[in-house]
Design a protein around this motif. Structure first.
Motif, PDB file in Angstrom:
ATOM      1  N   PHE A   3       0.722  -1.254  -0.125  1.00  0.00           N
ATOM      2  CA  PHE A   3      -0.162   0.005   0.050  1.00  0.00           C
ATOM      3  C   PHE A   3       0.892   1.246   0.095  1.00  0.00           C
ATOM      4  CE2 PHE A   3      -3.020   2.994   2.204  1.00  0.00           C
ATOM      5  CZ  PHE A   3      -3.909   2.952   1.242  1.00  0.00           C
ATOM      6  N   TYR A   4       1.007   1.929  -0.987  1.00  0.00           N
ATOM      7  CA  TYR A   4       1.935   2.892  -1.301  1.00  0.00           C
ATOM      8  C   TYR A   4       3.340   2.753  -0.922  1.00  0.00           C
ATOM      9  CZ  TYR A   4      -2.156   5.392  -2.772  1.00  0.00           C
ATOM     10  OH  TYR A   4      -3.449   5.825  -3.417  1.00  0.00           O
ATOM     11  N   MET A  64      -6.692  -2.124   5.121  1.00  0.00           N
ATOM     12  CA  MET A  64      -7.012  -1.373   3.718  1.00  0.00           C
ATOM     13  C   MET A  64      -8.500  -1.662   2.858  1.00  0.00           C
ATOM     14  SD  MET A  64      -3.361  -3.005   1.878  1.00  0.00           S
ATOM     15  CE  MET A  64      -3.863  -2.271   0.300  1.00  0.00           C
ATOM     16  N   ALA A  65      -9.169  -2.667   3.643  1.00  0.00           N
ATOM     17  CA  ALA A  65     -10.129  -2.817   3.117  1.00  0.00           C
ATOM     18  C   ALA A  65     -11.388  -3.278   4.042  1.00  0.00           C
ATOM     19  CB  ALA A  65     -10.067  -3.811   1.998  1.00  0.00           C
ATOM     20  N   LYS A  67     -13.394  -5.308  -0.038  1.00  0.00           N
ATOM     21  CA  LYS A  67     -13.872  -4.012  -0.738  1.00  0.00           C
ATOM     22  C   LYS A  67     -12.828  -2.881  -0.172  1.00  0.00           C
ATOM     23  CE  LYS A  67     -17.777  -0.907  -1.968  1.00  0.00           C
ATOM     24  NZ  LYS A  67     -17.156   0.522  -1.422  1.00  0.00           N
ATOM     25  N   PRO A  68     -11.811  -2.562  -1.124  1.00  0.00           N
ATOM     26  CA  PRO A  68     -10.850  -1.515  -0.545  1.00  0.00           C
ATOM     27  C   PRO A  68     -11.266  -0.140  -0.326  1.00  0.00           C
ATOM     28  CG  PRO A  68     -10.054  -2.724  -2.825  1.00  0.00           C
ATOM     29  CD  PRO A  68     -11.580  -3.013  -2.450  1.00  0.00           C
ATOM     30  N   PHE A  69     -10.609   0.356   0.667  1.00  0.00           N
ATOM     31  CA  PHE A  69     -10.986   1.878   0.894  1.00  0.00           C
ATOM     32  C   PHE A  69     -10.484   2.687  -0.277  1.00  0.00           C
ATOM     33  CE2 PHE A  69     -10.227   0.233   5.414  1.00  0.00           C
ATOM     34  CZ  PHE A  69     -11.523  -0.111   5.683  1.00  0.00           C
ATOM     35  N   ASP A  70      -9.382   2.157  -0.768  1.00  0.00           N
ATOM     36  CA  ASP A  70      -8.964   2.693  -2.045  1.00  0.00           C
ATOM     37  C   ASP A  70      -8.855   1.942  -3.233  1.00  0.00           C
ATOM     38  OD1 ASP A  70      -7.712   4.239  -3.777  1.00  0.00           O
ATOM     39  OD2 ASP A  70      -5.356   4.413  -2.835  1.00  0.00           O
ATOM     40  N   PRO A  71      -9.738   2.228  -4.158  1.00  0.00           N
ATOM     41  CA  PRO A  71     -10.076   1.289  -5.398  1.00  0.00           C
ATOM     42  C   PRO A  71      -8.701   1.374  -6.238  1.00  0.00           C
ATOM     43  CG  PRO A  71     -11.722   2.907  -5.313  1.00  0.00           C
ATOM     44  CD  PRO A  71     -10.955   3.304  -4.033  1.00  0.00           C
ATOM     45  N   ALA A  72      -7.790   1.967  -5.938  1.00  0.00           N
ATOM     46  CA  ALA A  72      -6.495   1.972  -6.760  1.00  0.00           C
ATOM     47  C   ALA A  72      -5.455   0.784  -6.037  1.00  0.00           C
ATOM     48  CB  ALA A  72      -5.796   3.434  -6.663  1.00  0.00           C
ATOM     49  N   SER A  73      -5.872   0.418  -5.032  1.00  0.00           N
ATOM     50  CA  SER A  73      -5.159  -0.704  -4.357  1.00  0.00           C
ATOM     51  C   SER A  73      -5.630  -2.218  -4.781  1.00  0.00           C
ATOM     52  CB  SER A  73      -5.071  -0.414  -2.853  1.00  0.00           C
ATOM     53  OG  SER A  73      -6.293  -0.469  -2.323  1.00  0.00           O
ATOM     54  N   LYS A 114     -14.863  -3.003  -8.177  1.00  0.00           N
ATOM     55  CA  LYS A 114     -14.086  -2.184  -7.145  1.00  0.00           C
ATOM     56  C   LYS A 114     -14.110  -3.170  -5.919  1.00  0.00           C
ATOM     57  CE  LYS A 114     -15.422   2.187  -8.302  1.00  0.00           C
ATOM     58  NZ  LYS A 114     -15.908   3.695  -8.130  1.00  0.00           N
TER      59      LYS A 114
END
Length: 186
Positions: free
Chosen positions: A45-46, A55-56, A69-75, A97
């Motif tokens: 994660f970054y 993360m989710a 379900k990720p909090f940040d869809p990019a991950s 997502k």
């Protein structure tokens, strides 16, 4: 009084060993889906390895499915990669997502292997608890040798520690029996 501190400290350490056992048993799968199977899998994660539970949102909408379900869809790609490289042996399905994991039913042979794994984990916990007891008894004997406590205090504290050890060892057996039943019945 040093014996009370020693007994209290010993009980605290033994309870931590029990917490470790609980966490390890969560990762041993049974026939039904459990978020415990994936919550500690680390995904990038970054640039930082982060457990999925941070993360989710993890859920089990059905008995045989885990939804991530990720909090940040990019991950989502990193989560998919982390699941593929984990020892779960379950292929993630990316659905927009969210990531879905279909939990297959276990064969009889695999169930028996998982029961053995649970028993080994329980035995390791019991060894940890006995090691904590041994260290506490050595500490008490040193206190008695240094005349910090009386022989009666030593015997009383040793008995308290033995009682705690037996109680927690019985609890380990009960947890393993429960987990084994859960694995075999699903």
């Amino acid at each position: 009084m040093p014996t009370k501190e020693t007994v209290s400290d010993t009980e605290s350490k033994m309870n931590k060993a029990m917490e470790v056992l609980h966490d390890e048993l969560k990762t041993i799968r049974s026939g039904r889906a459990s978020t415990g199977l994936v919550e500690n899998i680390k995904a990038d994660f970054y640039g930082t390895p982060t457990p999925l539970k941070q993360m989710a949102t993890l859920a089990t909408p059905q008995m045989d499915m885990i939804v991530i379900k990720p909090f940040d869809p990019a991950s989502i790609k990193e989560i998919e990669k982390a699941i593929k490289t984990s020892d779960l042996s379950i292929a993630p399905i990316v659905d927009g997502k969210i990531v879905r994991l279909n939990i297959p039913t276990l064969s009889e042979e695999r169930r028996k292997q998982l029961v053995q794994q649970a028993k080994q984990t329980g035995e390791q916990s019991k060894v940890s608890i006995r090691n904590i007891r041994r260290d506490a008894n050595k500490h008490l004997e040193k206190l008695q040798k240094d005349k910090a406590i009386t022989e009666d205090d030593l015997e009383k504290a040793k008995k308290q520690i033995d009682d705690i050890t037996k109680q927690l060892s019985d609890k380990v057996d009960e947890l393993i029996r429960h987990k084994s039943d859960e694995i075999m019945l699903d």
